[in-house]
Design a protein around this motif. Structure first.
Motif, PDB file in Angstrom:
ATOM      1  N   ALA A   1       0.828  -1.206   0.000  1.00  0.00           N
ATOM      2  CA  ALA A   1       0.000   0.000   0.000  1.00  0.00           C
ATOM      3  C   ALA A   1       0.860   1.252   0.000  1.00  0.00           C
ATOM      4  CB  ALA A   1      -0.936  -0.005   1.206  1.00  0.00           C
ATOM      5  N   VAL A   2       1.958   1.255   0.754  1.00  0.00           N
ATOM      6  CA  VAL A   2       2.847   2.424   0.789  1.00  0.00           C
ATOM      7  C   VAL A   2       3.539   2.607  -0.554  1.00  0.00           C
ATOM      8  CG1 VAL A   2       4.970   3.333   1.821  1.00  0.00           C
ATOM      9  CG2 VAL A   2       3.175   2.422   3.277  1.00  0.00           C
ATOM     10  N   ILE A   3       3.975   1.521  -1.175  1.00  0.00           N
ATOM     11  CA  ILE A   3       4.612   1.610  -2.491  1.00  0.00           C
ATOM     12  C   ILE A   3       3.617   2.144  -3.518  1.00  0.00           C
ATOM     13  CG2 ILE A   3       5.532   0.214  -4.398  1.00  0.00           C
ATOM     14  CD1 ILE A   3       6.925  -1.499  -2.258  1.00  0.00           C
ATOM     15  N   TYR A   4       2.380   1.652  -3.478  1.00  0.00           N
ATOM     16  CA  TYR A   4       1.354   2.143  -4.402  1.00  0.00           C
ATOM     17  C   TYR A   4       1.095   3.628  -4.181  1.00  0.00           C
ATOM     18  CZ  TYR A   4      -3.165   2.898  -6.570  1.00  0.00           C
ATOM     19  OH  TYR A   4      -4.176   3.406  -7.320  1.00  0.00           O
ATOM     20  N   ASP A   5       1.014   4.049  -2.922  1.00  0.00           N
ATOM     21  CA  ASP A   5       0.778   5.453  -2.608  1.00  0.00           C
ATOM     22  C   ASP A   5       1.925   6.322  -3.110  1.00  0.00           C
ATOM     23  OD1 ASP A   5      -0.520   7.698  -1.270  1.00  0.00           O
ATOM     24  OD2 ASP A   5       1.108   7.533   0.191  1.00  0.00           O
ATOM     25  N   THR A   6       3.142   5.886  -2.883  1.00  0.00           N
ATOM     26  CA  THR A   6       4.308   6.650  -3.324  1.00  0.00           C
ATOM     27  C   THR A   6       4.361   6.756  -4.844  1.00  0.00           C
ATOM     28  OG1 THR A   6       5.513   5.885  -1.379  1.00  0.00           O
ATOM     29  CG2 THR A   6       6.818   6.800  -3.171  1.00  0.00           C
ATOM     30  N   MET A   7       4.079   5.653  -5.516  1.00  0.00           N
ATOM     31  CA  MET A   7       4.096   5.674  -6.980  1.00  0.00           C
ATOM     32  C   MET A   7       2.994   6.585  -7.533  1.00  0.00           C
ATOM     33  SD  MET A   7       6.623   3.820  -7.817  1.00  0.00           S
ATOM     34  CE  MET A   7       6.462   3.201  -9.446  1.00  0.00           C
ATOM     35  N   SER A   8       1.811   6.569  -6.921  1.00  0.00           N
ATOM     36  CA  SER A   8       0.733   7.425  -7.425  1.00  0.00           C
ATOM     37  C   SER A   8       1.031   8.897  -7.167  1.00  0.00           C
ATOM     38  CB  SER A   8      -0.606   7.026  -6.801  1.00  0.00           C
ATOM     39  OG  SER A   8      -0.597   7.256  -5.404  1.00  0.00           O
ATOM     40  N   ILE A   9       1.671   9.216  -6.037  1.00  0.00           N
ATOM     41  CA  ILE A   9       2.060  10.604  -5.772  1.00  0.00           C
ATOM     42  C   ILE A   9       3.097  11.064  -6.786  1.00  0.00           C
ATOM     43  CG2 ILE A   9       3.313  12.089  -4.147  1.00  0.00           C
ATOM     44  CD1 ILE A   9       1.863  10.616  -1.897  1.00  0.00           C
ATOM     45  N   ARG A  10       4.084  10.220  -7.075  1.00  0.00           N
ATOM     46  CA  ARG A  10       5.107  10.587  -8.069  1.00  0.00           C
ATOM     47  C   ARG A  10       4.493  10.774  -9.442  1.00  0.00           C
ATOM     48  NH1 ARG A  10      10.339   6.825  -6.657  1.00  0.00           N
ATOM     49  NH2 ARG A  10      10.836   7.861  -4.691  1.00  0.00           N
ATOM     50  N   LYS A  11       3.536   9.916  -9.792  1.00  0.00           N
ATOM     51  CA  LYS A  11       2.904  10.032 -11.103  1.00  0.00           C
ATOM     52  C   LYS A  11       2.100  11.320 -11.206  1.00  0.00           C
ATOM     53  CE  LYS A  11       0.023   7.569 -14.369  1.00  0.00           C
ATOM     54  NZ  LYS A  11      -0.763   6.371 -14.633  1.00  0.00           N
ATOM     55  N   SER A  12       1.365  11.663 -10.146  1.00  0.00           N
ATOM     56  CA  SER A  12       0.583  12.900 -10.193  1.00  0.00           C
ATOM     57  C   SER A  12       1.486  14.129 -10.221  1.00  0.00           C
ATOM     58  CB  SER A  12      -0.378  12.979  -9.011  1.00  0.00           C
ATOM     59  OG  SER A  12       0.334  13.082  -7.798  1.00  0.00           O
ATOM     60  N   GLU A  13       2.639  14.060  -9.532  1.00  0.00           N
ATOM     61  CA  GLU A  13       3.587  15.175  -9.583  1.00  0.00           C
ATOM     62  C   GLU A  13       4.189  15.320 -10.971  1.00  0.00           C
ATOM     63  OE1 GLU A  13       6.437  14.511  -6.517  1.00  0.00           O
ATOM     64  OE2 GLU A  13       5.075  15.167  -4.923  1.00  0.00           O
ATOM     65  N   SER A  14       4.496  14.213 -11.626  1.00  0.00           N
ATOM     66  CA  SER A  14       5.064  14.305 -12.973  1.00  0.00           C
ATOM     67  C   SER A  14       4.025  14.818 -13.963  1.00  0.00           C
ATOM     68  CB  SER A  14       5.616  12.949 -13.416  1.00  0.00           C
ATOM     69  OG  SER A  14       4.572  12.024 -13.616  1.00  0.00           O
ATOM     70  N   ILE A  15       2.776  14.436 -13.798  1.00  0.00           N
ATOM     71  CA  ILE A  15       1.716  14.957 -14.664  1.00  0.00           C
ATOM     72  C   ILE A  15       1.553  16.452 -14.437  1.00  0.00           C
ATOM     73  CG2 ILE A  15      -0.780  14.930 -15.042  1.00  0.00           C
ATOM     74  CD1 ILE A  15      -0.662  11.888 -14.571  1.00  0.00           C
ATOM     75  N   ARG A  16       1.632  16.887 -13.182  1.00  0.00           N
ATOM     76  CA  ARG A  16       1.514  18.313 -12.868  1.00  0.00           C
ATOM     77  C   ARG A  16       2.682  19.086 -13.473  1.00  0.00           C
ATOM     78  NH1 ARG A  16       1.465  18.238  -7.294  1.00  0.00           N
ATOM     79  NH2 ARG A  16      -0.592  17.327  -7.421  1.00  0.00           N
ATOM     80  N   ARG A  17       3.887  18.523 -13.407  1.00  0.00           N
ATOM     81  CA  ARG A  17       5.051  19.189 -14.001  1.00  0.00           C
ATOM     82  C   ARG A  17       4.920  19.285 -15.513  1.00  0.00           C
ATOM     83  NH1 ARG A  17       9.122  15.640 -12.145  1.00  0.00           N
ATOM     84  NH2 ARG A  17       8.391  15.342 -10.041  1.00  0.00           N
ATOM     85  N   MET A  18       4.446  18.212 -16.143  1.00  0.00           N
ATOM     86  CA  MET A  18       4.271  18.226 -17.595  1.00  0.00           C
ATOM     87  C   MET A  18       3.216  19.247 -18.012  1.00  0.00           C
ATOM     88  SD  MET A  18       6.496  16.221 -18.736  1.00  0.00           S
ATOM     89  CE  MET A  18       6.088  15.763 -20.383  1.00  0.00           C
ATOM     90  N   ALA A  19       2.155  19.382 -17.220  1.00  0.00           N
ATOM     91  CA  ALA A  19       1.126  20.374 -17.521  1.00  0.00           C
ATOM     92  C   ALA A  19       1.688  21.779 -17.371  1.00  0.00           C
ATOM     93  CB  ALA A  19      -0.085  20.179 -16.614  1.00  0.00           C
ATOM     94  N   ALA A  20       2.549  21.990 -16.380  1.00  0.00           N
ATOM     95  CA  ALA A  20       3.160  23.300 -16.190  1.00  0.00           C
ATOM     96  C   ALA A  20       4.113  23.632 -17.339  1.00  0.00           C
ATOM     97  CB  ALA A  20       3.908  23.363 -14.854  1.00  0.00           C
ATOM     98  N   ILE A  21       4.852  22.625 -17.817  1.00  0.00           N
ATOM     99  CA  ILE A  21       5.766  22.839 -18.943  1.00  0.00           C
ATOM    100  C   ILE A  21       4.964  23.165 -20.195  1.00  0.00           C
ATOM    101  CG2 ILE A  21       7.384  21.670 -20.473  1.00  0.00           C
ATOM    102  CD1 ILE A  21       8.441  20.181 -18.006  1.00  0.00           C
ATOM    103  N   ASP A  22       3.854  22.435 -20.418  1.00  0.00           N
ATOM    104  CA  ASP A  22       3.005  22.717 -21.573  1.00  0.00           C
ATOM    105  C   ASP A  22       2.397  24.110 -21.485  1.00  0.00           C
ATOM    106  OD1 ASP A  22       3.562  20.300 -22.728  1.00  0.00           O
ATOM    107  OD2 ASP A  22       1.748  19.305 -21.969  1.00  0.00           O
ATOM    108  N   ALA A  23       1.999  24.528 -20.308  1.00  0.00           N
ATOM    109  CA  ALA A  23       1.421  25.869 -20.129  1.00  0.00           C
ATOM    110  C   ALA A  23       2.487  26.932 -20.390  1.00  0.00           C
ATOM    111  CB  ALA A  23       0.854  26.021 -18.726  1.00  0.00           C
ATOM    112  N   ASP A  24       3.742  26.698 -20.013  1.00  0.00           N
ATOM    113  CA  ASP A  24       4.799  27.654 -20.281  1.00  0.00           C
ATOM    114  C   ASP A  24       5.100  27.742 -21.788  1.00  0.00           C
ATOM    115  OD1 ASP A  24       5.078  28.284 -17.621  1.00  0.00           O
ATOM    116  OD2 ASP A  24       6.766  26.907 -17.292  1.00  0.00           O
ATOM    117  N   ASN A  25       5.030  26.614 -22.483  1.00  0.00           N
ATOM    118  CA  ASN A  25       5.288  26.602 -23.922  1.00  0.00           C
ATOM    119  C   ASN A  25       4.186  27.305 -24.706  1.00  0.00           C
ATOM    120  OD1 ASN A  25       7.682  25.243 -23.611  1.00  0.00           O
ATOM    121  ND2 ASN A  25       6.767  23.220 -23.905  1.00  0.00           N
ATOM    122  N   ILE A  26       2.952  27.225 -24.224  1.00  0.00           N
ATOM    123  CA  ILE A  26       1.840  27.878 -24.906  1.00  0.00           C
ATOM    124  C   ILE A  26       1.910  29.381 -24.729  1.00  0.00           C
ATOM    125  CG2 ILE A  26      -0.690  28.115 -24.925  1.00  0.00           C
ATOM    126  CD1 ILE A  26      -0.841  25.135 -24.246  1.00  0.00           C
ATOM    127  N   ALA A  27       2.287  29.807 -23.561  1.00  0.00           N
ATOM    128  CA  ALA A  27       2.311  31.259 -23.260  1.00  0.00           C
ATOM    129  C   ALA A  27       3.507  31.884 -23.869  1.00  0.00           C
ATOM    130  CB  ALA A  27       2.406  31.476 -21.765  1.00  0.00           C
TER     131      ALA A  27
END
Length: 119
Positions: A93-119
């Motif tokens: 359960a802890v490994i699953y939680d850690t992996m899901s947090i990392r995945k959501s952080e990477s998605i958030r970073r990718m969205a921020a990079i895409d938003a910077d490229n659009i602007a």
């Protein structure tokens, strides 16, 4: 202050329930339940990293650990393998939680990079 008061009241209520079950008021009656509580909370979705979770998720975790304890007891599994099984379950359960947090952080970073490229 209200949270501490409610916590103290519920802890005393839990102590009275334990007293009624065991017919004794020893201070060591609840020893070993900490691991079950932590396992239930982690299985219920409470993050080990940040403490985010819901009451419903914690209740589901308590039910899972309760059914697991009861099933292992009915199968005559001794206490040490029960701890190992619950430990492996909590580790997963802890490994699953850690992996899901990392995945959501990477998605958030990718969205921020895409938003910077659009602007």
């Amino acid at each position: 202050m209200l949270a501490y008061g409610i916590c103290g009241f519920l802890a005393s209520l839990g102590g009275l329930v334990m007293l009624s079950r065991t017919n004794s008021g020893l201070s060591t009656n609840g020893a070993g339940f900490e691991f079950n509580v932590i396992t239930a909370c982690v299985l219920g979705g409470v993050s080990a990293n940040g403490g985010r979770g819901t009451v419903f998720g914690a209740l589901v975790g308590v039910l899972i650990v309760g059914f697991l304890d009861n099933g292992l007891l009915l199968m005559n599994v001794s206490s040490y393998p029960q701890l190992i099984i619950k430990g492996i379950l909590m580790l997963c359960a802890v490994i699953y939680d850690t992996m899901s947090i990392r995945k959501s952080e990477s998605i958030r970073r990718m969205a921020a990079i895409d938003a910077d490229n659009i602007a």
